[in-house]
Structures are given as structure tokens and as C-alpha cells.
Design an enzyme around this catalytic site. Sequence first.
Site, PDB file in Angstrom:
ATOM      1  N   GLY A   1       0.830  -1.207   0.000  1.00 43.57           N
ATOM      2  CA  GLY A   1       0.000   0.000   0.000  1.00 43.57           C
ATOM      3  C   GLY A   1       0.859   1.249   0.000  1.00 43.57           C
ATOM      4  O   GLY A   1       2.083   1.179   0.108  1.00 43.57           O
TER       5      GLY A   1
ATOM      6  N   GLU B   1      -0.586 -10.527   3.443  1.00 45.97           N
ATOM      7  CA  GLU B   1      -0.287  -9.663   4.594  1.00 45.97           C
ATOM      8  C   GLU B   1      -0.566 -10.401   5.902  1.00 45.97           C
ATOM      9  O   GLU B   1       0.201 -10.288   6.863  1.00 45.97           O
ATOM     10  CB  GLU B   1      -1.139  -8.392   4.528  1.00 45.97           C
ATOM     11  CG  GLU B   1      -0.686  -7.439   3.439  1.00 45.97           C
ATOM     12  CD  GLU B   1      -1.564  -6.206   3.322  1.00 45.97           C
ATOM     13  OE1 GLU B   1      -1.054  -5.173   2.883  1.00 45.97           O
ATOM     14  OE2 GLU B   1      -2.757  -6.287   3.659  1.00 45.97           O
TER      15      GLU B   1
END
Length: 236
Positions: A29, A105
Amino acid sequence: MDATTLKIKAARAALDHVENGMKLGIGTGSTAEEFVRLLAERVAEGLSVVGVPTSERTARLCRELSVPLSTLDELPELDLTVDGADEIGPGLVLVKGGGGALLREKIVAAASRRMIVIADETKLVGELGRFPLPVEVNPFGLGATRLAIERAAGRLGLSGTLKTRMAGDGPFVTDGGHFIVDASFGRIPEPRALADALKEIPGVVEHGLFIGLADLAIVAGTDGVRTLDAATHDRT
Ligand SMILES: O=C[C@H](O)[C@H](O)[C@H](O)COP(=O)(O)O
């Protein structure tokens, strides 16, 4: 102060927790990418770390910036993961997956002794759910899985729109080859109950609720950088 400046401030503060020789999980991100850029500067100056990226996108950036990479097969236990979040709620329960990387993640965070989440202050919420919850699903049986998600949420008193995430003309496909269903419940008062219910649905691969994984949140705002502890979700 713009959002990018705040993300850089949070990322810089996280770098203080990185020590020579560490095995690092590296998030995905825009905020995690600021961390990668700062980490790369330190690596160029001689810091020795090895990173396990949480997405192909992060892996590409790390390679471009010469951050040494490995895998969880070679390094099944990591010292620290630094990652962003879409929402940070009480007890440092997170919503993640806005970038579609939630499965890797979560695997990487779970393999790490510590997880630090970095964010600008807009991510801090009193109750989760304003950001649509990403649910990673197997493409097979998508319609049935969506219905099962809707019914499981309904049993918890939650309702809202479910949207299969798109990328251009087709569904968005994750690094693992799955689809993402974004569930807009508006509020998630009981994250644990929803997480348990979602995990029982066979077509659900993983969901974006991260419970009991983050140890620390570093949140940058116009008033400065705050460190929130998982136990207190308070200034430490
Ligand atoms: O899948 C993506 C991740 O969970 C990101 O960490 C999350 O969406 C936050 O991204 P950003 O830092 O760009 O707001």
C-alpha cells in the site's frame, strides 16, 4: 499537512524499530511503500536486513530499490512486520485489504514476532466498518459464497452491499489468484464474531479483519506522531 507527508512521518517512526540483522515482513500500500523507500535509504547506508514482501507490487518496489528479499519458505519466522491499514479500531483491530493484499499480509504478520501498523490519522476509527471489508474468495462458486457472506453477516445483525472488486472489465485478481468481495456493512461492532463467521464459509479464503496481530500502531497527524499500544489503544 498532506496525507503523503503524514504517511512518511509514520513510516520514519517505524524505522526506529528496525535493527541491524532483522528479518522483516514488508507490507503493501501507499504507506508501506513510504516505509520501503526510507528502508532502502538505510540499506544503502549499510543497514543489513532481509525482507519478505506481502505482495508482488511490494516485491517489485523492493527490487527496484535494492532491498534484499527472501520468502517465508526460507525464513519462516520474522522479527517484525511493518504494514499499513485501511482502518485501525479499538484494541488495534484492523481492516486491511484495500490494495487486495490481505491474504499474504495476514500470513506474513502471523509469522512475525511483532507487527507495527503505520498510518495517517484518518485511519483511526472508534468503530470499524466505514471502510468496506475486503473478503478474499475463491472464484469457484462466487455467487454461493456471496450469499453465504450476506447470510452470515445478517445473523450478526449486519447488512449492506457486497461488491465483487473489479479491475477494468474483469474482476480484480489477487496475487493468490482469488477474487475480492468488498462488504459495506457500515459498522462492525463485533469484529471477532464476524471474523469467526466468515472463516466458516468454505469459499472464503481470508478476510481483512486483523485481530490480535498488531502490537503497535504509529499514527501521524497534524499534531504529531502518536504510538498506540494494542493493550490500551492509548498513547504510550
Ligand atoms: O491490501 C492492502 C493493504 O492492506 C494496505 O496496507 C491498506 O489497504 C492500506 O493502504 P494505504 O496505506 O495505501 O492506505
